[in-house]
Design a protein around this motif. Structure first.
Motif, short mmCIF file in Angstrom:
data_model
loop_
_atom_site.label_atom_id
_atom_site.label_comp_id
_atom_site.label_asym_id
_atom_site.label_seq_id
_atom_site.Cartn_x
_atom_site.Cartn_y
_atom_site.Cartn_z
N VAL A 303 -18.47 -7.89 -9.77
CA VAL A 303 -18.34 -9.25 -10.35
C VAL A 303 -19.28 -10.19 -9.62
CG1 VAL A 303 -15.93 -8.93 -11.05
CG2 VAL A 303 -16.44 -9.98 -8.84
N ALA A 304 -19.61 -11.27 -10.31
CA ALA A 304 -20.43 -12.35 -9.75
C ALA A 304 -21.85 -11.88 -9.40
CB ALA A 304 -19.77 -12.99 -8.54
N PHE A 305 -22.37 -10.97 -10.22
CA PHE A 305 -23.80 -10.65 -10.13
C PHE A 305 -24.56 -11.95 -10.43
CE2 PHE A 305 -27.80 -9.25 -12.05
CZ PHE A 305 -28.24 -8.35 -11.09
N PRO A 306 -25.75 -12.17 -9.81
CA PRO A 306 -26.47 -13.43 -10.04
C PRO A 306 -26.55 -13.78 -11.54
CG PRO A 306 -27.61 -12.13 -8.41
CD PRO A 306 -26.45 -11.30 -8.87
N GLY A 307 -26.22 -15.02 -11.82
CA GLY A 307 -26.33 -15.51 -13.20
C GLY A 307 -25.15 -15.14 -14.08
N GLU A 308 -24.14 -14.44 -13.56
CA GLU A 308 -23.00 -14.05 -14.41
C GLU A 308 -22.23 -15.31 -14.83
OE1 GLU A 308 -19.82 -10.57 -13.81
OE2 GLU A 308 -19.12 -12.44 -12.90
N GLU A 310 -19.23 -17.40 -17.18
CA GLU A 310 -17.82 -17.14 -17.50
C GLU A 310 -17.73 -16.20 -18.72
OE1 GLU A 310 -15.52 -18.06 -15.42
OE2 GLU A 310 -13.92 -17.24 -16.69
N GLU A 311 -18.63 -16.43 -19.66
CA GLU A 311 -18.64 -15.61 -20.87
C GLU A 311 -18.99 -14.14 -20.54
OE1 GLU A 311 -21.34 -17.32 -23.65
OE2 GLU A 311 -20.74 -15.91 -25.23
N ASP A 312 -19.96 -13.95 -19.65
CA ASP A 312 -20.31 -12.58 -19.23
C ASP A 312 -19.10 -11.91 -18.58
OD1 ASP A 312 -23.07 -12.76 -19.92
OD2 ASP A 312 -23.49 -13.84 -18.05
N PHE A 313 -18.41 -12.67 -17.73
CA PHE A 313 -17.26 -12.11 -17.04
C PHE A 313 -16.17 -11.73 -18.05
CE2 PHE A 313 -13.16 -12.98 -14.75
CZ PHE A 313 -13.16 -11.81 -14.01
N LEU A 314 -16.01 -12.58 -19.10
CA LEU A 314 -15.01 -12.25 -20.13
C LEU A 314 -15.36 -10.94 -20.83
CD1 LEU A 314 -14.26 -15.79 -21.67
CD2 LEU A 314 -12.81 -14.42 -20.15
N ASP A 315 -16.66 -10.66 -20.97
CA ASP A 315 -17.08 -9.38 -21.54
C ASP A 315 -16.62 -8.21 -20.68
OD1 ASP A 315 -18.39 -9.72 -23.99
OD2 ASP A 315 -20.22 -10.45 -23.02
N THR A 316 -16.70 -8.39 -19.36
CA THR A 316 -16.23 -7.34 -18.45
C THR A 316 -14.73 -7.11 -18.64
OG1 THR A 316 -17.96 -7.81 -16.84
CG2 THR A 316 -16.02 -6.66 -16.01
N LEU A 317 -13.97 -8.24 -18.69
CA LEU A 317 -12.53 -8.12 -18.90
C LEU A 317 -12.24 -7.43 -20.24
CD1 LEU A 317 -11.19 -11.62 -17.71
CD2 LEU A 317 -11.39 -9.53 -16.38
N ASP A 318 -13.05 -7.76 -21.24
CA ASP A 318 -12.86 -7.18 -22.57
C ASP A 318 -13.02 -5.65 -22.53
OD1 ASP A 318 -12.51 -7.37 -25.41
OD2 ASP A 318 -14.68 -7.00 -25.62
N VAL A 319 -14.05 -5.18 -21.83
CA VAL A 319 -14.25 -3.72 -21.75
C VAL A 319 -13.07 -3.08 -21.00
CG1 VAL A 319 -15.74 -1.86 -20.89
CG2 VAL A 319 -16.78 -3.90 -21.87
N VAL A 320 -12.61 -3.74 -19.95
CA VAL A 320 -11.48 -3.19 -19.18
C VAL A 320 -10.24 -3.10 -20.09
CG1 VAL A 320 -9.92 -3.62 -17.22
CG2 VAL A 320 -12.39 -3.92 -16.95
N LYS A 321 -10.04 -4.13 -20.92
CA LYS A 321 -8.88 -4.11 -21.84
C LYS A 321 -9.03 -3.01 -22.87
CE LYS A 321 -7.91 -9.02 -21.51
NZ LYS A 321 -8.44 -10.28 -22.01
N ILE A 348 -24.27 -16.57 -7.35
CA ILE A 348 -22.99 -17.19 -7.71
C ILE A 348 -22.22 -17.57 -6.43
CG2 ILE A 348 -20.75 -16.73 -8.86
CD1 ILE A 348 -22.97 -16.68 -10.90
N PRO A 349 -21.64 -18.79 -6.39
CA PRO A 349 -20.89 -19.18 -5.19
C PRO A 349 -19.75 -18.19 -4.89
CG PRO A 349 -21.15 -21.05 -6.68
CD PRO A 349 -21.67 -19.85 -7.40
N ASN A 350 -19.53 -18.01 -3.60
CA ASN A 350 -18.54 -17.05 -3.13
C ASN A 350 -17.14 -17.26 -3.73
OD1 ASN A 350 -17.83 -14.88 -1.53
ND2 ASN A 350 -17.09 -16.23 0.10
N GLU A 351 -16.71 -18.55 -3.86
CA GLU A 351 -15.34 -18.80 -4.36
C GLU A 351 -15.21 -18.31 -5.80
OE1 GLU A 351 -17.57 -20.87 -2.38
OE2 GLU A 351 -17.26 -22.36 -3.98
N ILE A 352 -16.26 -18.47 -6.58
CA ILE A 352 -16.19 -18.00 -7.97
C ILE A 352 -16.09 -16.47 -7.98
CG2 ILE A 352 -17.46 -17.86 -10.18
CD1 ILE A 352 -18.51 -20.63 -9.69
N GLY A 353 -16.87 -15.83 -7.12
CA GLY A 353 -16.82 -14.36 -7.01
C GLY A 353 -15.42 -13.89 -6.64
#
Ligand code: SAH
Ligand code: SF4
Ligand code: F3S
Length: 434
Positions: A303-308, A310-321, A348-353
């Motif tokens: 998670v929190a690869f450079p430039g990720e 919120e929408e990209d992260f939701l895609d990750t959650l979607d695949v996991v689901k 990406i800032p650490n807290e977001i990661g």
């Protein structure tokens, strides 16, 4: 006089196997025997991992700690992936270290212990045909390297810089290793490489005739005495139909597949240079679930690869689901030296990661609890490998669940049927029924 070797192994299965190689060399040729106590060792080896930043930081405090407790004339050697990328710098920062040996140079261990301040971290060095002695941490589950190095250039990953270009080990050597292991009691053969299903693209001996990973799997399965075959890591990009068919139909291949997703967003996957899209990954995973209804799919996610976004992260959650991985290893992106992504400007800032990692892990915990509960009363064939406290014995089902039951040493290395009576998130507890 008997000399004692203490070895600490960090990182992945490749490092476990490299440690076995070094132990074999040192016990066969130099008269060492293993100890679990660093204080009594004549040689302390740290086989390091460099894939994320934290363990690299820890290395130097660890060297300091070993230096305090070691015997006066004991040597400390640093091997493995951090040795590969830091090289000489380790000697400068930690003068108590006697030698530095890269992940691709482990066959030189007997030389390294004899020379002052020996450093060899050459990633072009070809160990693909080097004959190692015999040492196995487990007699039943045996690791066998099929390739060294990695030809990919995932932009976050330091491994191609520590292990060099990919070279396949000749099939004749692999098959001979498998036969030898089986004769010594191995039941499960675990094939190892950074990208196993890319096997056969390049051999140092040009006369070897064309063979791919699916062919190799079939050849290994034809060896008498091989009961189970596992492998890691396959790459989702190379999961073609031929590979999935061999996986699904060969009865000796365990029905557990590692599918390292890394990200569910096609945009992020492109920046990672993974070579596949969200759609391709889902297509392969769903096809696998269709072909092998009981398949166990594990994954790695960053998670929190450079430039990720919120929408990209939701895609990750979607695949996991959608895929509902039976096992997930998840990491916060860690910038590594020599990698392209460490230079990307949109870190990406650490807290977001941290927040994203927490959210992903919470989602997966919910899924895992449902998966575990669904295993109640099911019967699995388990190969027992390890004694646990309280008269328990542990092993894995064909499809990769960790199972524990009451049982004694006499069951080690044997198969038994276990009925699950108390499924927990990480371990399915049950009773041996036959
Ligand atoms: N060859 C294997 C990966 C080996 S590294 C493969 O392609 O699957 C093991 C895992 O560490 C990777 O799958 C990835 O999820 C993680 N990893 C690698 N580099 C990382 C980094 N810079 N930050 C965080 N996790 C990383
Ligand atoms: Fe690293 Fe990618 Fe190679 Fe795996 S395939 S070792 S993640 S570069
Ligand atoms: Fe670590 Fe090297 Fe393995 S970096 S994960 S020990 S290949």
């Amino acid at each position: 006089m008997d000399k004692k070797l203490f070895i600490e192994t960090l990182g992945c299965a490749m490092n476990v196997r490299d440690s076995e190689h070094m132990i074999a060399e040192l016990t066969d040729k130099e008269g060492y025997s293993l100890t679990k106590d660093a204080k009594e060792a004549d040689l302390i080896l740290i086989n390091t991992c460099s894939v994320r930043e934290k363990p690299v930081h820890k290395l130097f405090s660890e060297i300091g700690a070993f230096n305090k407790i070691k015997k006066d004339d004991a040597k400390i050697g640093v091997c493995g992936c951090t040795a590969s990328h830091l090289g000489e710098e380790i000697l400068k920062k930690a003068p108590s270290v006697s030698f530095v040996l890269g992940a691709r140079n482990v066959s030189k261990i007997t030389k390294a212990i004899k020379e002052e301040k020996f450093v060899d971290v050459d990633i072009d060095y070809d160990e693909s045909e080097y004959a190692f002695g015999e040492f196995r941490s487990s007699l039943y589950k045996v690791y066998i390297n099929i390739s060294i190095g990695c030809d990919k250039s995932c932009t976050y990953c330091i491994v191609p810089h520590t292990r060099g270009d990919e070279i396949s080990i000749p099939p004749s050597i692999i098959l001979a290793e498998v036969k030898k292991a089986v004769q010594r009691g191995a039941k499960e053969i675990f094939l190892l490489g950074q990208n196993v299903n890319n096997y056969g693209k390049r051999f140092s001996d040009k006369s070897i005739k064309s063979i791919d990973f699916s062919d190799l799997l079939e050849q290994v399965s034809e060896i008498d005495g091989v009961e189970r075959i596992r492998f890691t890591s396959p790459h989702p990009l190379h999961m073609d139909d031929k590979f999935l068919k061999v996986f699904a139909t060969n009865p000796k291949i365990c029905k557990s597949m590692h599918m390292p997703l890394q990200s569910g967003s096609s945009r992020v996957l492109a920046r990672m240079k993974r070579g596949y899209t969200k759609e391709w990954f889902l297509d392969r995973a769903m096809k696998l679930r269709d072909m092998v209804p009981d398949v166990h799919i594990s994954t790695d996610i960053i998670v929190a690869f450079p430039g990720e976004s919120e929408e990209d992260f939701l895609d990750t959650l979607d695949v996991v689901k959608k895929v509902r991985f039976e096992q997930m290893f998840s990491f916060k992106y860690s910038p590594r030296p020599l990698t392209k992504a460490s230079e990307f400007k949109d870190q990406i800032p650490n807290e977001i990661g941290s927040a994203r990692l927490k959210e992903l892990q919470e989602l997966h915990t919910t899924i895992l609890d449902e998966i575990s509960a669904n295993q109640n009363q099911r019967v699995f064939e388990v190969l027992f490998e390890e004694l646990k406290s309280g008269g328990m014995i542990a092993g894995r089902s064909d499809n990769g669940f960790l199972v524990q039951a009451k049982g004694s040493e006499s069951l080690l290395g044997k198969f038994a049927k276990v009925k699950i009576t108390n499924p927990k998130r990480m371990v399915l507890y049950g009773e041996i029924i036959e």
